[in-house]
Design a protein around this motif. Structure first.
Motif, PDB file in Angstrom:
ATOM      1  N   ALA A  20      93.414  72.035  15.222  1.00  0.00           N
ATOM      2  CA  ALA A  20      94.474  72.296  16.196  1.00  0.00           C
ATOM      3  C   ALA A  20      94.661  71.080  17.085  1.00  0.00           C
ATOM      4  O   ALA A  20      93.768  70.237  17.211  1.00  0.00           O
ATOM      5  CB  ALA A  20      94.120  73.513  17.061  1.00  0.00           C
ATOM      6  N   VAL A  21      95.840  70.992  17.671  1.00  0.00           N
ATOM      7  CA  VAL A  21      96.144  69.976  18.670  1.00  0.00           C
ATOM      8  C   VAL A  21      96.770  70.724  19.834  1.00  0.00           C
ATOM      9  O   VAL A  21      97.751  71.447  19.669  1.00  0.00           O
ATOM     10  CB  VAL A  21      97.141  68.921  18.140  1.00  0.00           C
ATOM     11  N   GLY A  22      96.159  70.584  21.016  1.00  0.00           N
ATOM     12  CA  GLY A  22      96.693  71.291  22.178  1.00  0.00           C
ATOM     13  C   GLY A  22      95.662  71.414  23.267  1.00  0.00           C
ATOM     14  O   GLY A  22      94.686  70.663  23.316  1.00  0.00           O
ATOM     15  N   ALA A  23      95.870  72.386  24.116  1.00  0.00           N
ATOM     16  CA  ALA A  23      94.940  72.629  25.219  1.00  0.00           C
ATOM     17  C   ALA A  23      93.616  73.147  24.654  1.00  0.00           C
ATOM     18  O   ALA A  23      93.621  73.974  23.734  1.00  0.00           O
ATOM     19  CB  ALA A  23      95.526  73.639  26.188  1.00  0.00           C
ATOM     20  N   PRO A  24      92.505  72.677  25.192  1.00  0.00           N
ATOM     21  CA  PRO A  24      91.206  73.161  24.710  1.00  0.00           C
ATOM     22  C   PRO A  24      90.942  74.582  25.224  1.00  0.00           C
ATOM     23  O   PRO A  24      91.552  75.023  26.205  1.00  0.00           O
ATOM     24  CB  PRO A  24      90.218  72.162  25.318  1.00  0.00           C
ATOM     25  N   PRO A  25      90.026  75.289  24.587  1.00  0.00           N
ATOM     26  CA  PRO A  25      89.722  76.663  25.008  1.00  0.00           C
ATOM     27  C   PRO A  25      88.758  76.732  26.195  1.00  0.00           C
ATOM     28  O   PRO A  25      88.093  77.728  26.390  1.00  0.00           O
ATOM     29  CB  PRO A  25      89.104  77.267  23.752  1.00  0.00           C
ATOM     30  N   PHE A  26      88.698  75.654  26.961  1.00  0.00           N
ATOM     31  CA  PHE A  26      87.833  75.622  28.142  1.00  0.00           C
ATOM     32  C   PHE A  26      88.607  74.979  29.286  1.00  0.00           C
ATOM     33  O   PHE A  26      89.611  74.301  29.080  1.00  0.00           O
ATOM     34  CB  PHE A  26      86.526  74.865  27.863  1.00  0.00           C
ATOM     35  N   GLU A  27      88.125  75.184  30.474  1.00  0.00           N
ATOM     36  CA  GLU A  27      88.779  74.649  31.677  1.00  0.00           C
ATOM     37  C   GLU A  27      88.580  73.139  31.768  1.00  0.00           C
ATOM     38  O   GLU A  27      87.489  72.639  31.507  1.00  0.00           O
ATOM     39  CB  GLU A  27      88.173  75.295  32.935  1.00  0.00           C
TER      40      GLU A  27
END
Length: 170
Positions: A20-27
Motif C-alpha cells: 500500500a501507499v498512503g497514511a500508515p496505520p499508526f499516529e
C-alpha cells in the motif's frame, strides 16, 4: 513513486512487495505518505516514508535476470584479500550495500571458490556474507523469473549447463 503491487529492493531487507501507499496505520506527527512493504520470504510488515533515504530500486526484469545468469561463468572472483576480519567485513558489507546483482554473484563465487580450494581462509565472516548475498540475489532472481526461491539455484545450474552445451556445439 512505487505503486501497490510492485516489487522493489529495499535496503538490505531484500525484495519487498509494495502492499500500500498512503497514511500508515499508526499516529505520526507529520502527514507523510508511507509505503507498506511485505518482504518476500518474510512475515513482517515494514512501514517506510515514501521520501526515506534508505536505498530502493525496482526488481530487475526477467530479461536482466536471464542476462545475468548467462554471464555468471564469466564473472571473475573478487581480488580483495585481507587477513583482517574487520576489513573483510567492511568489504563484504560494501558489496551488499551496492545492491548490484553482479557484485552479489561475484561475492558468492569468490567464497565458493575459496571453499572448493579447501582454503583455510574461508572464515565465518566469509560464509555469513556469502549466505546473505545468496539470500538477496536469489530472492531478486526468484521474483524476476517468477519461480520459488528454492528453485533459483537449480535454475541457474540448468541454464548455465544449457548455455555451455550450446556454446560447445557452435
Amino acid at each position: 513513486m512505487y505503486q501497490t503491487g510492485e516489487y522493489i529492493v529495499y535496503g538490505t531487507s531484500g525484495v519487498c512487495r509494495v502492499e500500500a501507499v498512503g497514511a500508515p496505520p499508526f499516529e505520526t506527527d507529520e502527514e507523510k505518505l508511507y509505503y507498506t512493504l511485505a518482504p518476500v520470504g518474510g512475515t513482517e510488515t515494514i512501514y517506510v516514508p515514501v521520501d526515506s533515504p534508505v536505498f530502493t530500486r525496482p526488481v530487475i526484469s526477467r530479461a536482466q535476470a536471464e542476462e545475468l545468469i548467462q554471464t555468471i561463468p564469466m564473472i571473475e572472483e573478487d581480488g580483495f584479500t585481507s587477513r583482517s576480519l574487520r576489513m573483510s567485513s567492511e568489504h563484504y558489507q560494501a558489496v551488499l550495500q551496492s545492491h548490484d546483482c553482479r557484485e552479489l554473484a561475484q561475492l558468492i563465487k569468490t567464497v565458493a571458490a575459496k571453499a572448493r580450494r579447501g582454503s583455510r581462509r574461508v572464515s565465518q565472516i566469509d560464509q555469513r556474507y556469502r549466505k546473505r548475498a545468496e539470500d538477496l540475489l536469489h530472492g531478486e532472481l526468484a521474483v524476476a523469473l517468477g519461480i520459488p526461491v528454492g528453485e533459483v539455484q537449480p535454475y541457474i545450474a540448468r541454464t548455465i549447463a544449457q548455455y555451455k552445451k550450446e556454446a560447445a556445439k557452435a
